[in-house]
Scaffold this motif. Structure first.
Motif, PDB file in Angstrom:
ATOM      1  N   ALA A  19     -36.842 -36.929   9.597  1.00  0.00           N
ATOM      2  CA  ALA A  19     -37.544 -35.839   9.499  1.00  0.00           C
ATOM      3  C   ALA A  19     -38.558 -36.072   8.459  1.00  0.00           C
ATOM      4  O   ALA A  19     -39.891 -35.765   8.582  1.00  0.00           O
ATOM      5  N   VAL A  20     -38.020 -36.510   7.313  1.00  0.00           N
ATOM      6  CA  VAL A  20     -39.115 -36.754   6.171  1.00  0.00           C
ATOM      7  C   VAL A  20     -40.152 -37.758   6.414  1.00  0.00           C
ATOM      8  O   VAL A  20     -41.484 -37.428   6.330  1.00  0.00           O
ATOM      9  N   ARG A  21     -39.937 -38.907   7.140  1.00  0.00           N
ATOM     10  CA  ARG A  21     -40.798 -39.825   7.590  1.00  0.00           C
ATOM     11  C   ARG A  21     -41.689 -39.302   8.677  1.00  0.00           C
ATOM     12  O   ARG A  21     -42.909 -39.524   8.752  1.00  0.00           O
ATOM     13  N   TYR A  22     -41.263 -38.611   9.837  1.00  0.00           N
ATOM     14  CA  TYR A  22     -41.749 -38.054  10.616  1.00  0.00           C
ATOM     15  C   TYR A  22     -43.019 -37.075  10.211  1.00  0.00           C
ATOM     16  O   TYR A  22     -44.133 -36.931  10.678  1.00  0.00           O
ATOM     17  N   ALA A  23     -42.612 -36.322   9.056  1.00  0.00           N
ATOM     18  CA  ALA A  23     -43.346 -35.305   8.672  1.00  0.00           C
ATOM     19  C   ALA A  23     -44.724 -35.836   8.033  1.00  0.00           C
ATOM     20  O   ALA A  23     -45.938 -35.416   8.013  1.00  0.00           O
ATOM     21  N   GLY A  63     -43.912 -28.109  11.006  1.00  0.00           N
ATOM     22  CA  GLY A  63     -44.807 -27.092  10.623  1.00  0.00           C
ATOM     23  C   GLY A  63     -46.438 -27.405  10.750  1.00  0.00           C
ATOM     24  O   GLY A  63     -47.117 -26.357  10.472  1.00  0.00           O
ATOM     25  N   HIS A  64     -46.761 -28.394  10.915  1.00  0.00           N
ATOM     26  CA  HIS A  64     -48.234 -28.838  10.736  1.00  0.00           C
ATOM     27  C   HIS A  64     -49.136 -28.039  11.936  1.00  0.00           C
ATOM     28  O   HIS A  64     -50.133 -27.513  11.442  1.00  0.00           O
ATOM     29  N   MET A  65     -48.606 -27.920  13.096  1.00  0.00           N
ATOM     30  CA  MET A  65     -49.280 -27.482  14.081  1.00  0.00           C
ATOM     31  C   MET A  65     -49.178 -26.014  13.888  1.00  0.00           C
ATOM     32  O   MET A  65     -50.403 -25.248  14.078  1.00  0.00           O
ATOM     33  N   THR A  66     -48.275 -25.248  13.571  1.00  0.00           N
ATOM     34  CA  THR A  66     -48.176 -23.793  13.157  1.00  0.00           C
ATOM     35  C   THR A  66     -49.239 -23.391  12.128  1.00  0.00           C
ATOM     36  O   THR A  66     -49.934 -22.362  12.343  1.00  0.00           O
ATOM     37  N   MET A  85     -35.924 -30.209   9.770  1.00  0.00           N
ATOM     38  CA  MET A  85     -37.250 -29.947   9.966  1.00  0.00           C
ATOM     39  C   MET A  85     -37.846 -28.624   9.586  1.00  0.00           C
ATOM     40  O   MET A  85     -38.963 -28.436   9.080  1.00  0.00           O
ATOM     41  N   ILE A  86     -37.210 -27.537   9.699  1.00  0.00           N
ATOM     42  CA  ILE A  86     -37.343 -26.233   9.205  1.00  0.00           C
ATOM     43  C   ILE A  86     -37.286 -26.184   8.012  1.00  0.00           C
ATOM     44  O   ILE A  86     -38.185 -25.637   7.300  1.00  0.00           O
ATOM     45  N   SER A  87     -36.570 -27.093   7.307  1.00  0.00           N
ATOM     46  CA  SER A  87     -36.460 -26.815   5.814  1.00  0.00           C
ATOM     47  C   SER A  87     -37.875 -27.498   5.231  1.00  0.00           C
ATOM     48  O   SER A  87     -38.382 -26.850   4.311  1.00  0.00           O
ATOM     49  N   LEU A  88     -38.357 -28.377   5.898  1.00  0.00           N
ATOM     50  CA  LEU A  88     -39.504 -29.244   5.461  1.00  0.00           C
ATOM     51  C   LEU A  88     -40.740 -28.482   5.676  1.00  0.00           C
ATOM     52  O   LEU A  88     -41.516 -28.182   4.991  1.00  0.00           O
ATOM     53  N   ALA A  89     -40.435 -27.563   6.972  1.00  0.00           N
ATOM     54  CA  ALA A  89     -41.686 -26.768   7.185  1.00  0.00           C
ATOM     55  C   ALA A  89     -41.866 -25.580   6.265  1.00  0.00           C
ATOM     56  O   ALA A  89     -42.891 -25.198   5.652  1.00  0.00           O
ATOM     57  N   ARG A  90     -40.788 -25.090   5.814  1.00  0.00           N
ATOM     58  CA  ARG A  90     -40.705 -23.915   4.839  1.00  0.00           C
ATOM     59  C   ARG A  90     -41.147 -24.461   3.533  1.00  0.00           C
ATOM     60  O   ARG A  90     -42.010 -23.755   2.619  1.00  0.00           O
ATOM     61  N   ARG A  91     -40.952 -25.659   3.111  1.00  0.00           N
ATOM     62  CA  ARG A  91     -41.526 -26.273   2.015  1.00  0.00           C
ATOM     63  C   ARG A  91     -42.906 -26.556   1.925  1.00  0.00           C
ATOM     64  O   ARG A  91     -43.393 -26.002   0.931  1.00  0.00           O
ATOM     65  N   ALA A  92     -43.370 -26.914   3.144  1.00  0.00           N
ATOM     66  CA  ALA A  92     -44.737 -27.374   2.964  1.00  0.00           C
ATOM     67  C   ALA A  92     -45.679 -26.202   3.185  1.00  0.00           C
ATOM     68  O   ALA A  92     -46.747 -26.162   2.695  1.00  0.00           O
TER      69      ALA A  92
END
Length: 212
Positions: A19-23, A63-66, A85-92
């Motif tokens: 997830a981190v690398r993908y983000a 979350g980039h596209m959202t 992924m959801i944790s990363l999206a909320r943080r970003a």
């Protein structure tokens, strides 16, 4: 998360692990591709306007596209089965709403949404299960509201599995996917096929449709 079918469990575990690398790799995924931005802008125009409901990115990843939908003026939120992924999206994107959930069994009322973006989110679903995803997208969309599907296009061939960098995915002939969407209750507005960019292997397909 328990009780998932094996292919979903495999997909969630694979995306959680990278997830981190993908983000990081997808943060500027739209930058080199004006046609992708154009089809998203067309979707946003159809999804906006007075009285429109919220718009969901189903399979939102980090979350980039959202966030891009938000920047286009939409009341957007994201759903993804990967907790990491959801944790990363909320943080970003702390001002946006993100939820862990299965996009083929959404905790939403019938007709609750003013738009659905499925940006490469059904690519890992076995072909036999794709109609169920499309049926769920139709259930949660209000009549006349848009669905935008992004996917890997089969370039004239049949539905084809391939070795996606995360886990097995499928390339779809655009006509076949459009036919399934039609059977699920959508009318096609338009389609866009884009040739592979640098470091991309396959042609990209985009279907813009309205719920009947």
């Amino acid at each position: 998360m328990t009780g998932l079918p094996p292919h979903l469990r495999e997909t969630v575990d694979a995306y959680d692990a990278i997830a981190v690398r993908y983000a990081e790799l997808t943060r500027d995924a739209l930058g080199p591709f004006p046609l992708d931005r154009a089809v998203l802008a067309a979707f946003a125009e159809l999804a906006g306007g007075a009285g429109a409901g919220p718009v969901a990115e189903l399979g939102c990843g980090p979350g980039h596209m959202t966030a891009h939908l938000r920047d286009l003026g939409l009341d957007a939120f994201g759903v993804d089965l990967s907790p990491v992924m959801i944790s990363l999206a909320r943080r970003a994107h702390p001002r946006l709403r993100f939820e862990v959930g299965a996009i083929d069994a959404l905790d939403l009322a019938d007709g609750a949404l003013g738009g659905v973006l499925s940006w490469y989110s059904i690519i890992h679903a076995p072909p036999s299960e794709v109609p169920a995803y499309l049926a769920e997208f139709r259930r949660v969309l209000a009549p006349g509201r848009p669905l935008l599907l992004g996917f890997f296009e089969a370039e004239g061939g049949p539905v084809t599995a391939f070795d996606h960098k995360v886990t097995t995915a499928y390339r779809w002939p655009v006509d076949a996917l459009a036919a399934l969407a039609g059977a699920a209750g959508f009318d096609e507005v338009g389609r866009m096929l884009r040739e592979p960019g640098e470091n991309e292997r396959f042609r990209r397909g985009h279907l813009l449709m309205l719920a009947r």
